[in-house]
Motif scaffolding. Structure first.
Motif, mmCIF file in Angstrom:
data_model
loop_
_atom_site.group_PDB
_atom_site.id
_atom_site.type_symbol
_atom_site.label_atom_id
_atom_site.label_comp_id
_atom_site.label_asym_id
_atom_site.label_seq_id
_atom_site.Cartn_x
_atom_site.Cartn_y
_atom_site.Cartn_z
ATOM 1 N N UNK A 1 0.831 -1.211 0.000
ATOM 2 C CA UNK A 1 0.000 0.000 0.000
ATOM 3 C C UNK A 1 0.861 1.255 0.000
ATOM 4 N N UNK A 2 1.988 1.213 0.699
ATOM 5 C CA UNK A 2 2.877 2.369 0.751
ATOM 6 C C UNK A 2 3.426 2.727 -0.630
ATOM 7 N N UNK A 3 3.484 1.732 -1.509
ATOM 8 C CA UNK A 3 4.014 1.997 -2.844
ATOM 9 C C UNK A 3 3.128 2.940 -3.641
ATOM 10 N N UNK B 1 17.250 -0.382 -5.519
ATOM 11 C CA UNK B 1 17.027 0.582 -4.443
ATOM 12 C C UNK B 1 15.619 1.169 -4.482
ATOM 13 N N UNK B 2 15.078 1.357 -5.693
ATOM 14 C CA UNK B 2 13.741 1.938 -5.787
ATOM 15 C C UNK B 2 12.690 0.902 -5.408
ATOM 16 N N UNK B 3 11.824 1.184 -4.433
ATOM 17 C CA UNK B 3 10.869 0.169 -3.970
ATOM 18 C C UNK B 3 9.829 -0.231 -5.006
ATOM 19 N N UNK B 4 9.449 0.676 -5.897
ATOM 20 C CA UNK B 4 8.479 0.326 -6.939
ATOM 21 C C UNK B 4 9.096 -0.684 -7.896
ATOM 22 N N UNK B 5 10.311 -0.401 -8.355
ATOM 23 C CA UNK B 5 10.995 -1.313 -9.264
ATOM 24 C C UNK B 5 11.270 -2.647 -8.572
ATOM 25 N N UNK B 6 11.652 -2.586 -7.288
ATOM 26 C CA UNK B 6 11.911 -3.819 -6.540
ATOM 27 C C UNK B 6 10.650 -4.676 -6.452
ATOM 28 N N UNK B 7 9.509 -4.029 -6.205
ATOM 29 C CA UNK B 7 8.236 -4.748 -6.128
ATOM 30 C C UNK B 7 7.906 -5.422 -7.459
ATOM 31 N N UNK B 8 8.071 -4.693 -8.552
ATOM 32 C CA UNK B 8 7.783 -5.264 -9.867
ATOM 33 C C UNK B 8 8.740 -6.396 -10.199
#
Length: 302
Positions: free
Chosen positions: A8-10, A155-162
């Motif tokens: 959700x934070x993303x 490092x980027x959480x959006x890219x890490x999630x994907x």
């Protein structure tokens, strides 16, 4: 905190620009490959000449690794590298989201070597390196044979999630690079696991060893993993061809590996990677600071 809360934070406002960028790239991925290659050349020119992202790092790496090249030859190679980086972005999208029929044309050479390695029943480390073709090469491999893989979160959480989602989708098992037990379990279950040890960092399993004849922090853990599990070490590399197709080359499992000398084993792996880089030097990931943090006695090259 639960994974649901983290996800959700993303969607908080600070991540909206990244989601917008992901959406744009996802849409651009729907273009035919000739148009994507044309866009990549324009983007490569823009990054090289205007943004100059890590250009000094690229030039330094190329001068160190190819000392016989002239200044002009280094500049031409560096410029070609940025086109390769930009095209690699579209290849990431294809590797993650494209249907099999929408992948660019590719051929697989040497799949029988992986089959022979897995017939031993002790798994296989699919030894490769960080090329700009890394993601699409992994996708080609996963379409060829069932494959697991090591991954590191960006490092980027959006890219890490994907990335985590795509790793889980295309790889089984998907193992975090810090999870040695997970890697060992996967190999002992006779999985083939993607493994790229060419971006060294200071650990208990690292030494300063030559890469293109230049001292570099080098991962020496490959020998330990192979010894612990009995896994075969099978090199494979993906290469873009001049006709815009791709060749995925799987080599025979390394013979007489591991030995009692982990340093010599690591040098051998570096030499295998070097040999493939020479086939298409612009396709290696030269923006990485390969010769950083070497410690006392070594010059700071960046």
């Amino acid at each position: 905190m639960s994974r649901a809360s983290d996800q959700l934070k993303l969607w908080l406002p600070q991540h909206w620009p990244m989601w917008f960028g992901v959406g744009v790239v996802w849409l651009l991925d729907k273009l035919p490959w000739p148009e994507k290659r044309l866009l990549a050349r324009g983007l490569g020119w823009f990054i090289f000449n205007v943004l100059t992202i890590r250009r000094r790092v690229v030039f330094t790496n190329l001068r160190l690794c190819f000392p016989k090249l002239s200044v002009q030859e280094i500049s031409i190679l560096a410029r070609a590298h940025y086109d390769s980086l930009a095209l690699g972005l579209f290849e990431v999208c294809a590797g993650w989201w494209a249907k099999k029929q929408d992948l660019p044309p590719y051929r697989v050479v040497g799949a029988e070597h992986l089959d022979a390695a897995l017939a031993r029943g002790k798994g296989a480390l699919l030894l490769t390196a960080h090329f700009t073709t890394l993601e699409i090469g992994g996708r080609f491999m996963s379409e060829t044979r069932s494959m697991g893989g090591l991954y590191r979160d960006p490092n980027n959480p959006v890219v890490a999630h994907l990335m985590r989602g795509q790793r889980a989708r295309h790889m089984s098992p998907a193992v975090h690079f810090d999870d040695l037990r997970g890697l060992v379990r996967g190999l002992r279950s006779n999985a083939a696991i993607w493994y790229a040890p060419d971006q060294g960092k200071r650990t208990k399993s690292s030494e300063i060893l030559p890469f293109f004849g230049v001292p570099a922090i080098t991962n020496t853990a490959t020998s330990k993993i192979a010894e612990m599990t009995g896994a075969a070490v099978v090199p494979f590399f993906a290469k873009r061809e001049a006709d815009h197709s791709y060749t995925l080359t799987i080599l025979p499992a390394l013979e007489n590996f591991p030995t009692a000398d982990a340093s010599a084993d690591a040098v051998r792996i570096n030499e295998i990677i070097e040999e493939h880089i020479k086939h298409a030097p612009e396709q290696y990931f030269w923006v990485h600071k390969r010769f950083k943090a070497r410690g006392p006695g070594y010059p700071t090259v960046y």
